[in-house]
Design an enzyme around this catalytic site. Structure first.
Site, PDB file in Angstrom:
ATOM      1  NE  ARG A   1       7.829   6.028 -11.982  1.00  0.00           N
ATOM      2  CZ  ARG A   1       8.180   4.922 -11.317  1.00  0.00           C
ATOM      3  NH1 ARG A   1       9.457   4.640 -11.121  1.00  0.00           N
ATOM      4  NH2 ARG A   1       7.264   4.093 -10.843  1.00  0.00           N
TER       5      ARG A   1
ATOM      6  CG  HIS B   1      11.326  41.317   8.520  1.00  0.00           C
ATOM      7  ND1 HIS B   1      12.091  41.189   7.368  1.00  0.00           N
ATOM      8  CD2 HIS B   1      12.155  41.797   9.484  1.00  0.00           C
ATOM      9  CE1 HIS B   1      13.333  41.603   7.638  1.00  0.00           C
ATOM     10  NE2 HIS B   1      13.392  41.967   8.912  1.00  0.00           N
TER      11      HIS B   1
ATOM     12  CD  GLU C   1      19.203  15.459 -19.790  1.00  0.00           C
ATOM     13  OE1 GLU C   1      18.818  14.860 -18.774  1.00  0.00           O
ATOM     14  OE2 GLU C   1      18.544  15.479 -20.856  1.00  0.00           O
TER      15      GLU C   1
ATOM     16  N   GLY D   1      16.934  14.600 -15.096  1.00  0.00           N
ATOM     17  CA  GLY D   1      15.593  15.089 -14.784  1.00  0.00           C
ATOM     18  C   GLY D   1      15.434  15.068 -13.270  1.00  0.00           C
TER      19      GLY D   1
ATOM     20  CG  LEU E   1      -2.035  -0.998   1.253  1.00  0.00           C
ATOM     21  CD1 LEU E   1      -2.732  -1.000   2.618  1.00  0.00           C
ATOM     22  CD2 LEU E   1      -3.044  -0.699   0.134  1.00  0.00           C
TER      23      LEU E   1
ATOM     24  CE  LYS F   1      11.993  14.055  -2.900  1.00  0.00           C
ATOM     25  NZ  LYS F   1      11.406  13.530  -4.136  1.00  0.00           N
TER      26      LYS F   1
ATOM     27  CB  CYS G   1       4.167   8.169  -3.820  1.00  0.00           C
ATOM     28  SG  CYS G   1       4.403   9.659  -2.871  1.00  0.00           S
TER      29      CYS G   1
HETATM   30  P1  FAD Z   1       1.826   4.251  -8.116  1.00  0.00           P
HETATM   31  O1  FAD Z   1       2.266   5.000  -6.928  1.00  0.00           O
HETATM   32  O2  FAD Z   1       2.858   3.756  -9.056  1.00  0.00           O
HETATM   33  O3  FAD Z   1       0.940   3.047  -7.576  1.00  0.00           O
HETATM   34  C1  FAD Z   1       0.443   2.056  -8.425  1.00  0.00           C
HETATM   35  C2  FAD Z   1       0.233   0.801  -7.604  1.00  0.00           C
HETATM   36  O4  FAD Z   1      -0.473  -0.140  -8.378  1.00  0.00           O
HETATM   37  C3  FAD Z   1       1.527   0.134  -7.182  1.00  0.00           C
HETATM   38  O5  FAD Z   1       1.562  -0.037  -5.772  1.00  0.00           O
HETATM   39  C4  FAD Z   1       1.511  -1.213  -7.898  1.00  0.00           C
HETATM   40  O6  FAD Z   1       2.096  -2.264  -7.140  1.00  0.00           O
HETATM   41  C5  FAD Z   1       0.020  -1.428  -8.081  1.00  0.00           C
HETATM   42  N1  FAD Z   1      -0.319  -2.302  -9.212  1.00  0.00           N
HETATM   43  C6  FAD Z   1       0.082  -2.174 -10.504  1.00  0.00           C
HETATM   44  N2  FAD Z   1      -0.468  -3.133 -11.255  1.00  0.00           N
HETATM   45  C7  FAD Z   1      -1.227  -3.899 -10.425  1.00  0.00           C
HETATM   46  C8  FAD Z   1      -2.023  -5.067 -10.601  1.00  0.00           C
HETATM   47  N3  FAD Z   1      -2.181  -5.630 -11.803  1.00  0.00           N
HETATM   48  N4  FAD Z   1      -2.639  -5.587  -9.526  1.00  0.00           N
HETATM   49  C9  FAD Z   1      -2.501  -5.027  -8.304  1.00  0.00           C
HETATM   50  N5  FAD Z   1      -1.757  -3.930  -8.063  1.00  0.00           N
HETATM   51  C10 FAD Z   1      -1.129  -3.372  -9.116  1.00  0.00           C
HETATM   52  N6  FAD Z   1       5.966  12.606  -7.089  1.00  0.00           N
HETATM   53  C11 FAD Z   1       5.764  13.730  -6.369  1.00  0.00           C
HETATM   54  O7  FAD Z   1       4.676  14.327  -6.478  1.00  0.00           O
HETATM   55  N7  FAD Z   1       6.713  14.231  -5.526  1.00  0.00           N
HETATM   56  C12 FAD Z   1       7.922  13.626  -5.370  1.00  0.00           C
HETATM   57  O8  FAD Z   1       8.747  14.087  -4.601  1.00  0.00           O
HETATM   58  C13 FAD Z   1       8.173  12.444  -6.103  1.00  0.00           C
HETATM   59  N8  FAD Z   1       9.335  11.796  -5.988  1.00  0.00           N
HETATM   60  C14 FAD Z   1       9.538  10.623  -6.667  1.00  0.00           C
HETATM   61  C15 FAD Z   1      10.766   9.974  -6.510  1.00  0.00           C
HETATM   62  C16 FAD Z   1      11.009   8.803  -7.198  1.00  0.00           C
HETATM   63  C17 FAD Z   1      12.335   8.093  -7.012  1.00  0.00           C
HETATM   64  C18 FAD Z   1       9.997   8.258  -8.039  1.00  0.00           C
HETATM   65  C19 FAD Z   1      10.239   6.963  -8.762  1.00  0.00           C
HETATM   66  C20 FAD Z   1       8.788   8.896  -8.205  1.00  0.00           C
HETATM   67  C21 FAD Z   1       8.546  10.096  -7.518  1.00  0.00           C
HETATM   68  N9  FAD Z   1       7.345  10.784  -7.663  1.00  0.00           N
HETATM   69  C22 FAD Z   1       7.148  11.955  -6.972  1.00  0.00           C
HETATM   70  C23 FAD Z   1       6.269  10.301  -8.542  1.00  0.00           C
HETATM   71  C24 FAD Z   1       5.186   9.587  -7.701  1.00  0.00           C
HETATM   72  O9  FAD Z   1       5.760   8.517  -7.010  1.00  0.00           O
HETATM   73  C25 FAD Z   1       4.078   9.091  -8.627  1.00  0.00           C
HETATM   74  O10 FAD Z   1       3.586  10.177  -9.391  1.00  0.00           O
HETATM   75  C26 FAD Z   1       2.924   8.493  -7.827  1.00  0.00           C
HETATM   76  O11 FAD Z   1       3.363   7.428  -7.026  1.00  0.00           O
HETATM   77  C27 FAD Z   1       1.835   8.009  -8.789  1.00  0.00           C
HETATM   78  O12 FAD Z   1       0.781   7.437  -8.060  1.00  0.00           O
HETATM   79  P2  FAD Z   1      -0.153   6.320  -8.728  1.00  0.00           P
HETATM   80  O13 FAD Z   1      -1.149   5.984  -7.677  1.00  0.00           O
HETATM   81  O14 FAD Z   1      -0.620   6.776 -10.039  1.00  0.00           O
HETATM   82  O15 FAD Z   1       0.801   5.085  -9.018  1.00  0.00           O
HETATM   83  P1  NAD Z   2      12.377  12.928 -16.105  1.00  0.00           P
HETATM   84  O1  NAD Z   2      11.453  12.912 -17.237  1.00  0.00           O
HETATM   85  O2  NAD Z   2      12.202  13.937 -15.027  1.00  0.00           O
HETATM   86  O3  NAD Z   2      13.878  13.116 -16.639  1.00  0.00           O
HETATM   87  C1  NAD Z   2      14.455  12.226 -17.542  1.00  0.00           C
HETATM   88  C2  NAD Z   2      15.690  12.902 -18.129  1.00  0.00           C
HETATM   89  O4  NAD Z   2      16.409  11.926 -18.845  1.00  0.00           O
HETATM   90  C3  NAD Z   2      15.363  14.039 -19.087  1.00  0.00           C
HETATM   91  O5  NAD Z   2      16.107  15.191 -18.734  1.00  0.00           O
HETATM   92  C4  NAD Z   2      15.761  13.480 -20.456  1.00  0.00           C
HETATM   93  O6  NAD Z   2      16.219  14.472 -21.329  1.00  0.00           O
HETATM   94  C5  NAD Z   2      16.864  12.516 -20.067  1.00  0.00           C
HETATM   95  N1  NAD Z   2      17.089  11.416 -21.011  1.00  0.00           N
HETATM   96  C6  NAD Z   2      16.159  10.679 -21.669  1.00  0.00           C
HETATM   97  N2  NAD Z   2      16.767   9.717 -22.419  1.00  0.00           N
HETATM   98  C7  NAD Z   2      18.099   9.853 -22.194  1.00  0.00           C
HETATM   99  C8  NAD Z   2      19.245   9.151 -22.668  1.00  0.00           C
HETATM  100  N3  NAD Z   2      19.139   8.117 -23.494  1.00  0.00           N
HETATM  101  N4  NAD Z   2      20.465   9.546 -22.232  1.00  0.00           N
HETATM  102  C9  NAD Z   2      20.593  10.606 -21.379  1.00  0.00           C
HETATM  103  N5  NAD Z   2      19.533  11.306 -20.918  1.00  0.00           N
HETATM  104  C10 NAD Z   2      18.308  10.925 -21.308  1.00  0.00           C
HETATM  105  O7  NAD Z   2      12.351  11.429 -15.527  1.00  0.00           O
HETATM  106  P2  NAD Z   2      12.896  10.813 -14.162  1.00  0.00           P
HETATM  107  O8  NAD Z   2      13.932  11.692 -13.558  1.00  0.00           O
HETATM  108  O9  NAD Z   2      13.211   9.395 -14.483  1.00  0.00           O
HETATM  109  O10 NAD Z   2      11.605  10.849 -13.249  1.00  0.00           O
HETATM  110  C11 NAD Z   2      10.425  10.141 -13.658  1.00  0.00           C
HETATM  111  C12 NAD Z   2       9.194  10.837 -13.174  1.00  0.00           C
HETATM  112  O11 NAD Z   2       9.047  10.655 -11.771  1.00  0.00           O
HETATM  113  C13 NAD Z   2       9.230  12.352 -13.367  1.00  0.00           C
HETATM  114  O12 NAD Z   2       8.806  12.728 -14.625  1.00  0.00           O
HETATM  115  C14 NAD Z   2       8.286  12.817 -12.303  1.00  0.00           C
HETATM  116  O13 NAD Z   2       6.993  12.739 -12.822  1.00  0.00           O
HETATM  117  C15 NAD Z   2       8.460  11.802 -11.193  1.00  0.00           C
HETATM  118  N6  NAD Z   2       9.345  12.333 -10.131  1.00  0.00           N
HETATM  119  C16 NAD Z   2       8.976  13.470  -9.479  1.00  0.00           C
HETATM  120  C17 NAD Z   2       9.773  13.989  -8.470  1.00  0.00           C
HETATM  121  C18 NAD Z   2       9.339  15.235  -7.750  1.00  0.00           C
HETATM  122  O14 NAD Z   2       8.171  15.599  -7.885  1.00  0.00           O
HETATM  123  N7  NAD Z   2      10.209  15.894  -7.000  1.00  0.00           N
HETATM  124  C19 NAD Z   2      10.963  13.363  -8.128  1.00  0.00           C
HETATM  125  C20 NAD Z   2      11.319  12.213  -8.816  1.00  0.00           C
HETATM  126  C21 NAD Z   2      10.489  11.706  -9.818  1.00  0.00           C
END
Ligand code: FAD
Ligand code: NAD
Length: 464
Positions: A272, A443, A204, A183, A39, A52, A43
């Site tokens: 992603r 302030h 990048e 990114g 669950l 974080k 995220c």
């Molecule tokens: P998910 O969180 O991916 O949840 C989907 C769920 O569905 C999963 O638990 C999976 O196991 C389940 N599932 C999939 N298929 C099935 C199935 N067939 N049966 C049962 N269960 C299934 N976003 C932010 O806003 N702020 C951030 O700081 C941030 N940091 C991030 C850092 C990293 C390293 C990553 C990878 C992502 C980050 N994100 C951040 C993005 C954020 O995690 C996602 O946007 C968010 O989790 C999306 O929510 P969701 O519910 O759409 O999907």
């Molecule tokens: P991203 O889309 O943020 O960045 C991917 C980067 O990879 C881009 O700058 C792109 O130009 C580069 N790239 C693509 N193909 C490449 C290649 N072949 N060689 C070199 N560079 C290449 O994707 P991410 O960093 O993987 O994060 C995935 C998603 O997760 C984000 O789009 C965001 O939605 C979410 N996320 C959000 C946060 C946050 O809100 N703080 C933090 C982490 C992740």
């Protein structure tokens, strides 16, 4: 096979799915959520929260190790990092939060089924879990299956080539780390590992880091990466592993001589991809929007009573968007009239310094609205930033000239993620630049830069 029926069936217990389920339960709807892993989804388990936590721990260590306290007259003996303890602390936070989600679901009387859902048709799902298969029939199906790390053909995941999930679960800081993609993930985790002592190279493809934001916003981040000794190779592609020895082959995008970058681990963070295959969803033949499930402004798919929310529906792939969609869909199913029409969805990169972007960047605003006024206020003129020992960055307000409506607010600077609340409120409530300029901000606080930037849009800033 065990049989169940419910009004609402949610596949995926991430931020989109669990929020939809809690809201549905609290509205008195019979709801079931199916989750195959944990669950909280990406995220809570392997995304926002653990990253974080790692960033925070890295910041503390770096401050002590780099002698940053000397600015304040503080000398700290060489700190010792017990990385296993760091990871255990991070895991503890994840456990608390995911446990909390389970408790909220129970309180809302939502049934949670652990197992992998396989979609039969728009009204039937079969879940294979540890306690045997369950057939669930529903009136409404909500697809909230999220997203997965995208792989590069030249660098398939495995061995030393890792994704963000593995990067957040290492048991030691690698001596050298190559990060592919500058990114969100590449910059956030690349910075954290550099602060923890790894020799980091970021590769990048675009001609600058964080290409989704403008250079004014990203310049302080590029400068900080340089200060941290991170080697940033923009306009370059990762071409795979060298035929002998370790490392990563990097080549300029337009061709030219390649070189090998030292890399005990290679973190691939090039975006992603939505989780739209492998669980029977293809059979529904839903209309797609590129690789994502196509939705309208109510998160309705092309099939009646089949809804989709969160990362599986496209950009921005952010947790707060997924949650807002989840809440809305539950209310729609309960018969409320709702549309997904936020004035702005905030974006924060937890880089060093942090970047916040709400609404339109100046160029985007010009393209959509014609003439705009831009007011910028630097933190070097802000007393609070100075007393915090980090005055890099600024706040920027973008106002449409026709009616002074604020259409964008951005900032880069230490701790500006917390200013996003004020930025979103201003835009969501339709503030004009005059409204922001007329506020009295406490302030000394970084919030003063918001009022000053709004004043700046009329050339009336006081402190610059
Ligand atoms: P998910 O969180 O991916 O949840 C989907 C769920 O569905 C999963 O638990 C999976 O196991 C389940 N599932 C999939 N298929 C099935 C199935 N067939 N049966 C049962 N269960 C299934 N976003 C932010 O806003 N702020 C951030 O700081 C941030 N940091 C991030 C850092 C990293 C390293 C990553 C990878 C992502 C980050 N994100 C951040 C993005 C954020 O995690 C996602 O946007 C968010 O989790 C999306 O929510 P969701 O519910 O759409 O999907
Ligand atoms: P991203 O889309 O943020 O960045 C991917 C980067 O990879 C881009 O700058 C792109 O130009 C580069 N790239 C693509 N193909 C490449 C290649 N072949 N060689 C070199 N560079 C290449 O994707 P991410 O960093 O993987 O994060 C995935 C998603 O997760 C984000 O789009 C965001 O939605 C979410 N996320 C959000 C946060 C946050 O809100 N703080 C933090 C982490 C992740």
């Amino acid at each position: 096979m065990e049989e169940l029926s419910t009004k609402v069936l949610i596949v995926g217990g991430g931020p989109g799915g669990y929020v939809a389920a809690i809201r549905a339960g609290r509205l008195g709807l019979d709801a079931v959520v199916v989750e195959k892993a944990a669950l909280g989804g990406t995220c809570l388990n392997v995304g926002c929260i653990p990253s974080k936590a790692l960033i925070q721990a890295a910041e503390h260590y770096h401050h002590a190790a780099a002698g940053a306290g000397e600015t304040f007259g503080l000398t700290v003996k060489a700190p010792v990092l017990d990385f296993c303890k760091t990871i255990a602390w991070k895991d503890g936070i994840v456990e608390r939060l995911t446990g909390g989600v389970g408790a909220l679901l129970r309180k809302a009387k939502v049934r949670v089924i652990h197992g992998e859902a396989r979609i039969g048709d728009g009204k039937t799902v079969i879940v294979s879990g540890s306690s045997g298969p369950v057939r669930i029939r529903c009136e409404h199906l909500v697809i909230a299956t999220g997203s997965l790390p995208a792989a590069l053909p030249a660098l398939p995941f495995g061995g030393d080539v890792i994704d963000s999930t593995q990067a957040l679960a290492l048991n030691a800081v690698p001596a050298s780390l190559a990060v592919v993609g500058a990114g969100y993930i590449g910059v956030e985790l690349g910075t954290a590992f550099a602060k923890l002592g790894a020799r980091v190279t970021i590769v990048e493809a675009a001609d600058r880091i964080l290409p989704a934001w403008d250079t004014e916003l990203t310049k302080p981040v590029a400068r900080r990466l340089e200060e941290l000794g991170v080697s940033v190779r923009v306009g370059c592609l990762a071409q795979g592993r060298p035929s002998e020895g370790g490392g990563l082959v990097v080549e300029p995008r337009g061709g030219g001589d390649g070189s090998v970058v030292a890399a005990q681990k290679i973190l691939v963070a090039v975006g992603r991809r939505p989780a739209t295959s492998g669980f029977g969803i293809e059979g529904l033949q839903l209309a797609m929007s590129g690789p994502f499930i196509g939705i309208d402004d109510r998160c309705a798919t092309s099939m009646r009573n089949v809804w989709a929310i969160g990362d599986v529906t496209g950009e921005p792939m952010l947790a707060h968007r997924a949650m807002a969609q989840g809440e809305m869909v539950a209310e729609l199913i309960a018969g409320h009239r709702r549309r997904f029409e936020p004035a702005a969805i905030p974006a924060i990169c937890f880089s060093d310094p942090e970047i916040v972007a709400v609404g339109l960047l100046p160029e985007q605003a010009r393209a959509s609205h014609g003439d705009v006024s831009v007011g910028t206020f630097p933190f070097r003129a802000n007393g609070r930033a100075m007393t915090q020992g980090d005055d890099a960055g600024f706040v920027r307000v973008v106002a449409r000239d026709s009616d002074r409506a604020v259409v964008g607010i951005q900032a880069v600077g230490s701790g500006v993620s917390e200013l996003s609340a004020a930025f979103v409120l201003a835009i969501e409530m339709g503030a004009r630049a005059e409204d922001l300029a007329a506020t009295i901000q406490a302030h000394p606080s970084r919030g003063e830069a918001l009022q000053e930037a709004a004043l700046g849009a009329f050339g009336k800033s006081i402190h610059v």
